[in-house]
Write a protein that holds these residues in place. Structure first.
Motif, PDB file in Angstrom:
ATOM      1  N   SER A  63       0.832  -1.208   0.000  1.00 20.17           N
ATOM      2  CA  SER A  63       0.000   0.000   0.000  1.00 20.17           C
ATOM      3  C   SER A  63       0.861   1.250   0.000  1.00 20.17           C
ATOM      4  O   SER A  63       0.465   2.283  -0.565  1.00 20.17           O
ATOM      5  N   GLY A  64       2.046   1.200   0.613  1.00 17.34           N
ATOM      6  CA  GLY A  64       2.962   2.329   0.562  1.00 17.34           C
ATOM      7  C   GLY A  64       3.425   2.609  -0.856  1.00 17.34           C
ATOM      8  O   GLY A  64       3.587   3.771  -1.256  1.00 17.34           O
ATOM      9  N   PHE A  65       3.624   1.563  -1.647  1.00 15.01           N
ATOM     10  CA  PHE A  65       4.012   1.711  -3.048  1.00 15.01           C
ATOM     11  C   PHE A  65       2.915   2.441  -3.830  1.00 15.01           C
ATOM     12  O   PHE A  65       3.177   3.375  -4.596  1.00 15.01           O
ATOM     13  N   VAL A  66       1.660   2.038  -3.627  1.00 12.10           N
ATOM     14  CA  VAL A  66       0.543   2.681  -4.315  1.00 12.10           C
ATOM     15  C   VAL A  66       0.400   4.131  -3.867  1.00 12.10           C
ATOM     16  O   VAL A  66       0.125   5.031  -4.676  1.00 12.10           O
TER      17      VAL A  66
ATOM     18  N   GLY B 182      -9.604  10.851  -0.132  1.00 13.30           N
ATOM     19  CA  GLY B 182      -8.174  10.683   0.062  1.00 13.30           C
ATOM     20  C   GLY B 182      -7.754   9.230  -0.016  1.00 13.30           C
ATOM     21  O   GLY B 182      -8.585   8.310  -0.053  1.00 13.30           O
ATOM     22  N   LEU B 183      -6.432   9.003  -0.042  1.00 16.70           N
ATOM     23  CA  LEU B 183      -5.880   7.663  -0.193  1.00 16.70           C
ATOM     24  C   LEU B 183      -5.460   7.140   1.184  1.00 16.70           C
ATOM     25  O   LEU B 183      -4.494   7.619   1.787  1.00 16.70           O
ATOM     26  N   PRO B 184      -6.192   6.157   1.743  1.00 21.52           N
ATOM     27  CA  PRO B 184      -5.871   5.651   3.082  1.00 21.52           C
ATOM     28  C   PRO B 184      -4.538   4.907   3.109  1.00 21.52           C
ATOM     29  O   PRO B 184      -3.942   4.598   2.075  1.00 21.52           O
ATOM     30  N   ARG B 185      -4.104   4.576   4.338  1.00 17.00           N
ATOM     31  CA  ARG B 185      -2.793   3.948   4.518  1.00 17.00           C
ATOM     32  C   ARG B 185      -2.782   2.485   4.124  1.00 17.00           C
ATOM     33  O   ARG B 185      -1.825   2.013   3.514  1.00 17.00           O
ATOM     34  N   THR B 186      -3.785   1.696   4.475  1.00 18.40           N
ATOM     35  CA  THR B 186      -3.698   0.251   4.289  1.00 18.40           C
ATOM     36  C   THR B 186      -4.438  -0.209   3.034  1.00 18.40           C
ATOM     37  O   THR B 186      -5.361   0.456   2.542  1.00 18.40           O
ATOM     38  N   SER B 187      -4.041  -1.363   2.541  1.00 23.34           N
ATOM     39  CA  SER B 187      -4.702  -1.910   1.353  1.00 23.34           C
ATOM     40  C   SER B 187      -6.156  -2.260   1.646  1.00 23.34           C
ATOM     41  O   SER B 187      -7.014  -2.116   0.766  1.00 23.34           O
ATOM     42  N   ALA B 188      -6.474  -2.706   2.866  1.00 20.74           N
ATOM     43  CA  ALA B 188      -7.860  -3.027   3.210  1.00 20.74           C
ATOM     44  C   ALA B 188      -8.726  -1.776   3.148  1.00 20.74           C
ATOM     45  O   ALA B 188      -9.849  -1.802   2.622  1.00 20.74           O
ATOM     46  N   GLN B 189      -8.210  -0.647   3.672  1.00 18.45           N
ATOM     47  CA  GLN B 189      -8.957   0.612   3.615  1.00 18.45           C
ATOM     48  C   GLN B 189      -9.077   1.119   2.183  1.00 18.45           C
ATOM     49  O   GLN B 189     -10.123   1.619   1.776  1.00 18.45           O
TER      50      GLN B 189
ATOM     51  N   GLY C 183      -5.617  -7.852   1.661  1.00 23.47           N
ATOM     52  CA  GLY C 183      -4.316  -8.392   2.025  1.00 23.47           C
ATOM     53  C   GLY C 183      -3.188  -7.875   1.158  1.00 23.47           C
ATOM     54  O   GLY C 183      -2.049  -7.793   1.605  1.00 23.47           O
ATOM     55  N   HIS C 184      -3.477  -7.512  -0.095  1.00 23.62           N
ATOM     56  CA  HIS C 184      -2.429  -7.075  -1.014  1.00 23.62           C
ATOM     57  C   HIS C 184      -3.052  -6.191  -2.083  1.00 23.62           C
ATOM     58  O   HIS C 184      -4.234  -6.329  -2.423  1.00 23.62           O
ATOM     59  N   ILE C 185      -2.250  -5.249  -2.603  1.00 21.26           N
ATOM     60  CA  ILE C 185      -2.732  -4.335  -3.634  1.00 21.26           C
ATOM     61  C   ILE C 185      -1.646  -4.163  -4.688  1.00 21.26           C
ATOM     62  O   ILE C 185      -0.447  -4.166  -4.388  1.00 21.26           O
ATOM     63  N   GLY C 186      -2.077  -4.013  -5.940  1.00 20.37           N
ATOM     64  CA  GLY C 186      -1.162  -3.747  -7.044  1.00 20.37           C
ATOM     65  C   GLY C 186      -1.799  -2.802  -8.041  1.00 20.37           C
ATOM     66  O   GLY C 186      -2.963  -2.397  -7.894  1.00 20.37           O
ATOM     67  N   ILE C 187      -1.036  -2.438  -9.072  1.00 20.79           N
ATOM     68  CA  ILE C 187      -1.504  -1.559 -10.141  1.00 20.79           C
ATOM     69  C   ILE C 187      -1.449  -2.340 -11.450  1.00 20.79           C
ATOM     70  O   ILE C 187      -0.398  -2.883 -11.806  1.00 20.79           O
ATOM     71  N   TYR C 188      -2.569  -2.383 -12.158  1.00 16.25           N
ATOM     72  CA  TYR C 188      -2.638  -3.148 -13.405  1.00 16.25           C
ATOM     73  C   TYR C 188      -1.857  -2.435 -14.491  1.00 16.25           C
ATOM     74  O   TYR C 188      -2.111  -1.273 -14.815  1.00 16.25           O
ATOM     75  N   LEU C 189      -0.892  -3.146 -15.106  1.00 15.62           N
ATOM     76  CA  LEU C 189      -0.020  -2.586 -16.137  1.00 15.62           C
ATOM     77  C   LEU C 189      -0.534  -2.812 -17.552  1.00 15.62           C
ATOM     78  O   LEU C 189      -0.309  -1.990 -18.436  1.00 15.62           O
ATOM     79  N   GLY C 190      -1.186  -3.940 -17.784  1.00 16.20           N
ATOM     80  CA  GLY C 190      -1.645  -4.270 -19.130  1.00 16.20           C
ATOM     81  C   GLY C 190      -1.263  -5.689 -19.505  1.00 16.20           C
ATOM     82  O   GLY C 190      -0.615  -6.403 -18.735  1.00 16.20           O
ATOM     83  N   PRO C 191      -1.632  -6.128 -20.710  1.00 21.39           N
ATOM     84  CA  PRO C 191      -1.319  -7.503 -21.136  1.00 21.39           C
ATOM     85  C   PRO C 191       0.158  -7.658 -21.466  1.00 21.39           C
ATOM     86  O   PRO C 191       0.780  -6.758 -22.033  1.00 21.39           O
ATOM     87  N   ASP C 192       0.705  -8.827 -21.114  1.00 22.98           N
ATOM     88  CA  ASP C 192       2.114  -9.086 -21.401  1.00 22.98           C
ATOM     89  C   ASP C 192       2.263  -9.763 -22.755  1.00 22.98           C
ATOM     90  O   ASP C 192       1.294  -9.851 -23.540  1.00 22.98           O
ATOM     91  N   GLN C 193       3.466 -10.265 -23.046  1.00 25.12           N
ATOM     92  CA  GLN C 193       3.739 -10.846 -24.367  1.00 25.12           C
ATOM     93  C   GLN C 193       2.939 -12.114 -24.627  1.00 25.12           C
ATOM     94  O   GLN C 193       2.868 -12.577 -25.777  1.00 25.12           O
TER      95      GLN C 193
END
Length: 591
Positions: free
Chosen positions: A455-458, A481-488, A530-540
């Motif tokens: 969540s810190g990365f996001v 606003g953007l909360p601290r934790t991925s659950a929030q 439990g975890h969060i990421g950013i969608y980049l797009g389709p790979d090769q």
């Protein structure tokens, strides 16, 4: 004799040219107002060394030959069309931008880019103490999990880590004891390890080998350090193929007078089918290292081993004494490349509005979209890529020279378990104080300097760099606003939910858009956070790939160490568990 440089592939050379043409390091975007920065401290860890070939490992490159660079932007008049949940803006070249009602993120057509990742350096000094009956060697910094293995699983308990060393007890003779890192995608590689034995061999030789291109316990190369009862130290290069062993480099004596606990280094390098190995007693200066003991091509090119893992193999010849500990004090993957790294390629850029889109197309919005049509300044995806291995470091003079972009770790491992702890927010990474609305200035926690949890990365990408308001860790989420934790962030973050699978259910991916945040049920205490990421797009391979900061690969990654970073991999219904993140996806949110 210095180690030879790796030869770049044709594709690597092209990417290097693209990087040189497209420009240098990405500049930082001005951050929202905050308290004055502390003087940043020195990072407590070494950043990945510079790549051998400039540009070959850069995590993001812009295609300099894309027609975007040579055509008017936008291409003619703009037209708008209402779509489900938002608005689509087009010019003469097609869809130019897509806005979502209630969200600030906007996807905009721009020049084509490549996003990729290459293997980072691994240094494991085994400075952890595994207790509570735990067997094995734990998790290495940056390298994934150590897998202890032998032909007889009854001997797994012979493996342990303690007091800065890994060890395996040779409780039987005539059998192998392997330990290897979980990443089996390494092609070209240069690695070294520091070995010792607790006894001088009696009756028959003992050996410790550095294994590479390991596909299985029966198929790999190995640089084997042999200690004889006559106290000679020899180096042998072997190839095991389906448990048939071929000696590629005959035993060469590299030392005499071995004594218990003497430390010896073994180094191996593989470049294509060229193999080089050498060994030397600990304490020899780097400038005085011996030449390669064996330097040759695999004589049978048809069975040259390709990608595989790296590890070690201990062996007590039949007739040797039992109860000897084979020890590893340091294990380094100095340089390596994945033969099939993840690559995401598209022309979508992710921009952020100052306020959520209210559904109304205005002259101000048109002016902003027109400006974005020709904008090469860093977007959300570019900022995300700048925390991957081998990115350039960028400091902000306005914050006392604090580093605001550059390769990040997740956190330093716990000295007992070797596992990594949560706690690294954006301000920990930079080592700066920050004032959140309604709260006094918060100082960073020094132990997390240069680190980001998921969540810190996001928050670093979408908050610090892209300007979405950041909330204090104790503030109640307000939907803006953007909360601290991925659950929030999942439950009450800014923007709109695109999909919510609910408890234990994977949501459909039909509404997924590049730049969306994806939330996973990887925490037993939180179904969707439990975890969060950013969608980049389709790979090769057409798989939907995301970037996130994770514990096992130790930092932001779009690759597959510790679990494939894809949303549409193997479902649990087809195998025992399926792909971790494919099966634990729960929520998709657009900020």
């Amino acid at each position: 004799m210095s180690a030879p440089k790796f030869r770049p592939s044709r594709r690597s050379a092209l990417l290097a040219l693209a990087g040189a043409t497209a420009g240098g390091a990405l500049p930082p975007v001005a951050a929202p107002a905050a308290a004055a920065a502390d003087t940043p401290a020195a990072l407590p860890w070494a950043e990945p060394s510079a790549p051998t070939v400039p540009g070959a490992r850069m995590p993001m490159l812009i295609d300099p030959t894309d027609p975007w660079h040579f055509t008017p932007r936008p291409a003619g008049a703009l037209a708008t069309r209402a779509i489900a949940g938002g608005l689509e803006v087009s010019d003469g070249g097609g869809v130019l931008a897509t806005l979502t009602t209630g969200a600030r993120t906007v996807t905009v057509r721009g020049p084509r880019r490549w996003f990729t990742e290459q293997k980072r350096r691994v240094e494991d000094s085994f400075s952890r103490e595994l207790t509570g009956g735990t067997t094995g060697w734990g998790t290495s910094p940056d390298g994934g999990t150590w897998w202890p293995n032998s032909k007889d699983d009854a001997h797994v308990a012979d493996y342990k880590v303690t007091a800065g060393r890994a060890a395996v007890t040779l409780s039987a003779t005539g059998s192998s004891r392997h330990a290897y890192l979980s990443d089996k995608g390494l092609g070209d590689v240069r690695a070294r390890a520091r070995f010792s034995f607790t006894q001088v061999p009696v009756g028959a030789p003992l050996s410790l080998a550095l294994t590479f291109s390991l596909k299985s316990l029966d198929t790999h190369y190995r640089a084997r350090l042999v200690v004889t009862p006559a106290r000679e130290v020899q180096l042998v290069l072997e190839k095991a193929l389906d448990n048939v062993v071929t000696v590629l480099g005959a035993p060469v004596t590299v030392g005499t007078g071995f004594a218990a606990y003497d430390h010896w280094w073994v180094q191996a390098e593989k470049t294509g089918d060229v193999l080089r190995v050498r060994a030397w007693k600990h304490g020899v200066a780097e400038s005085a290292l011996p030449a390669w003991t064996h330097s040759l091509r695999d004589p049978d090119g048809t069975t040259a081993l390709g990608a595989g893992a790296v590890g070690v193999r201990a062996y007590a010849n039949s007739g040797a004494q039992t109860g000897v500990e084979a020890r590893v004090y340091d294990f380094l993957v100095e340089e390596a490349s994945w033969t099939d790294p993840p690559v995401v390629t598209h022309d979508t850029w992710v921009r952020v509005l100052p306020e959520p889109f209210d559904g109304t197309w205005t002259p101000e919005l048109e002016q902003r979209v027109r400006a974005w049509a020709g904008d090469l300044s860093p977007d959300a995806l570019a900022h995300a890529a700048m925390f991957l291995p081998y990115a350039s470091s960028v400091t902000d003079p306005a914050r006392g020279g604090a580093k605001v972009l550059g390769p990040s770790l997740y956190s330093r491992p716990d000295p007992v378990t070797g596992l990594r702890t949560v706690g690294a927010d954006f301000q920990e990474y930079a080592g700066i104080s920050w004032t959140f609305p309604g709260f006094p200035a918060r100082a960073p926690e020094a132990e997390f300097l240069g680190c980001l949890d998921c969540s810190g990365f996001v928050r670093m990408v979408y908050g610090y760099h892209m300007g979405i308001p950041l909330l204090h860790e104790s503030a109640a989420p307000d939907g803006h606003g953007l909360p601290r934790t991925s659950a929030q962030q999942s439950a009450a973050g800014p923007g709109v939910k695109i999909a919510d699978g609910g408890t234990g259910t994977v949501p459909p991916l039909t509404g997924l858009r590049i730049g969306d945040t994806v939330f996973f049920d990887t925490d037993e205490d939180s179904d969707a956070g439990g975890h969060i990421g950013i969608y980049l797009g389709p790979d090769q391979y057409g798989k939907r790939r995301f970037v996130s900061s994770r514990k096992t690969p130790n930092g932001p990654t779009m690759a597959d160490v510790g679990g494939k970073s894809i949303l549409d991999g193997t479902p649990a219904s087809e195998t025992a568990k399926g792909d971790l993140y494919t099966n634990t996806l729960r929520v998709i949110r657009r900020f």
